[in-house]
Design an enzyme around this catalytic site. Sequence first.
Site, PDB file in Angstrom:
ATOM      1  N   TYR A  61      66.555 -14.144  46.442  1.00  0.00           N
ATOM      2  CA  TYR A  61      66.839 -15.261  45.652  1.00  0.00           C
ATOM      3  C   TYR A  61      68.159 -15.698  45.256  1.00  0.00           C
ATOM      4  CZ  TYR A  61      65.769 -11.960  41.404  1.00  0.00           C
ATOM      5  OH  TYR A  61      65.793 -11.286  40.520  1.00  0.00           O
ATOM      6  N   GLU A  62      68.150 -16.890  44.786  1.00  0.00           N
ATOM      7  CA  GLU A  62      69.575 -17.480  44.194  1.00  0.00           C
ATOM      8  C   GLU A  62      70.340 -17.707  45.590  1.00  0.00           C
ATOM      9  OE1 GLU A  62      70.487 -18.405  41.045  1.00  0.00           O
ATOM     10  OE2 GLU A  62      69.282 -16.993  39.979  1.00  0.00           O
ATOM     11  N   GLY A  63      69.339 -17.917  46.802  1.00  0.00           N
ATOM     12  CA  GLY A  63      69.891 -18.408  48.115  1.00  0.00           C
ATOM     13  C   GLY A  63      70.313 -16.883  48.769  1.00  0.00           C
TER      14      GLY A  63
END
Length: 602
Positions: A409-411
């Site tokens: 997550y968060e890219g």
Amino acid sequence: MEATEKDILRGGQFLVKETKCEDVFTPEDFSEEQTMMKESVMEFNDREIIPHKPRFEAKDYALTEEVMRKAGDMGFLSVSVPEAYGGMGMGFVSTVLTCDYISSGTGSFSTAFGAHTGIGTLPITLYGTEEQKQKYVPKLATGEWFGAYCLTEPGAGSDANSGKTTATLSADGKTYKINGQKMWISNAGFCSLMIVFARIEDDKNITGFIVEFDKNNPNGITMGEEEHKLGIRASSTRQVFFNDTVVPADNMLAGRGEGFKIAMNALNVGRIKLAAACLDSQRRILSIAVNYANERKQFKTPIADFGAIKTKLAEMAASAYAGESATYRAAKNIEDRITLREASGNSHQEAELKGVEEYAIECSILKVAVSEDVQNAADEGIQIFGGMGFSEETPMESAWRDARIARIYEGTNEINRMLSVGMLVKKAMKGHVDLLGPAQKVQEELMGIPSFDTPDYSELFSEEKEMIKKLKKTFLMVAGGAVQKYGQNLEDHQQLLIAAADILIEIYMAESAILRTEKNVKRTSEKEQSAQIAMAKLYLYHAVDIVEEKGKESIISFAEGDEQRMMLMGLKRFTKYANYPDIVDLRIEIAEKVKAENKYCF
Ligand SMILES: Cc1cc2nc3c(=O)[nH]c(=O)nc-3n(C[C@H](O)[C@H](O)[C@H](O)COP(=O)(O)OP(=O)(O)OC[C@H]3O[C@@H](n4cnc5c(N)ncnc54)[C@H](O)[C@@H]3O)c2cc1C
């Protein structure tokens, strides 16, 4: 002393400008206020989170919510929120250190905390109107309300701007109706506010909205069941469905079509905070591992005395140390940039936005490096525990599962790797970072006759600092060559971008560890910092190997014939030690220190 424009490097400039050790902030520079904050957060973690670990692992979502409320009571949700909106208004370093020290008990709480204080709150503090901030931020800062961030959809993950959720304006222009499906939404199960991204008509870019959620009056919002996940088991993660959800037009964030920008900028902050959130986990994993290794005997010997285990302890310590060094270095750069912008007349909101955006490259670097380091640490932690490491009864098992999400997550780490290099090249094209000049100099150096002088490397870190300079030349040679060859189409060459990102990451991490240690040696002594010196040298040694491997792979992929031969010779020169460090000795020294202290002690 206040930092001035010339003291602070711009984002990405670390690659082309030399940084003096006096100019980096280190964990040893924490102010009294920051140290107090750190201690208070650690005490909270020890009291409210760690003893309840089995309940988190048993998916006790209510416990996550309860501890979040307690964190709100303590003020931890409001560290970065300006005082005008009920927050503590502390600096960026304090925000980062709160994330760091609150996160090691369980990834479940860490995720809930990060999602709320980061992507759940920041879009309003960074982009909200005064009315929106007055109305919502105080509730979020105290934990009266919790926030969630609804960007991802079944068909729109990494391609976040491709979402199909729609927002349709009413005939009277006063409200929007939102329809669509979001998935993987952290904190969905207990939030009262969602930042929702939706498309208006056939706009190119999505738009952000603040959507209130009241279970008793759901306004067309329904949720899927809790997702059953590999790790972060008590973090609430659900699908969220919007069915004619009515939102006042005043709840639009920033402006029509501004959502993608909001989403990306909120993620920049999220990325450095996520890196921080992986740091104390690394420290704790190492401390628990060395504790066990000192106790556990095989062949009538504590396993900590075996070279095989010492290697693991030393490597775990060195990567945690480099992670700390780089995270706090970047955090202070961001804080200083915000202060400078405020001093030059920007509002706090504008200053924070631009301050973080400036270091988006470093935020991506940190996200990738530290999320991978914590995973490796947990993996080696299991190995040190042997069969017991594989058991749910020991903490390594959940640490390993919890660490895994940080790479997604968060890219994802793939996206962040490509972003880091892509953003750097864009900055160079815009003239914000002069890569071209230094890259040309490297080209000239490649064609010139190499110096055969033997430099005097007797001073501490003189060879290591020279090595960092050479690694930077390698990046410039590889990235410069790739840009020349592929120009605008560079982004189609992902393997190359990823290899270049690995070089960039290693440079930043290794340099940060060296600068921190050099600064601390100057204020203490080489003797006192002996293990830290060993960690910085050990980290660099591996960095050089990675740079060599990735550099070779890249050069072979885009250069041919004489050009390839010249670059490969350059690579050899740029990754050559005059005096190799004895990494076996370095590891022994680090491991002995960790063993003696029975914990991560730096
Ligand atoms: C536990 C959990 C919590 C989450 N919380 C939230 C939340 O609160 N809010 C929210 O909005 N989202 C949240 N997410 C979603 C998360 O941000 C996405 O899962 C992530 O961005 C990846 O998207 P995806 O899962 O669709 O994977 P995809 O985008 O389908 O990616 C799959 C693989 O393909 C790779 N890939 C994709 N595109 C490219 C490309 N262009 N080039 C090269 N490789 C590519 C990826 O790196 C990855 O390896 C959460 C996810 C999880 C698992």
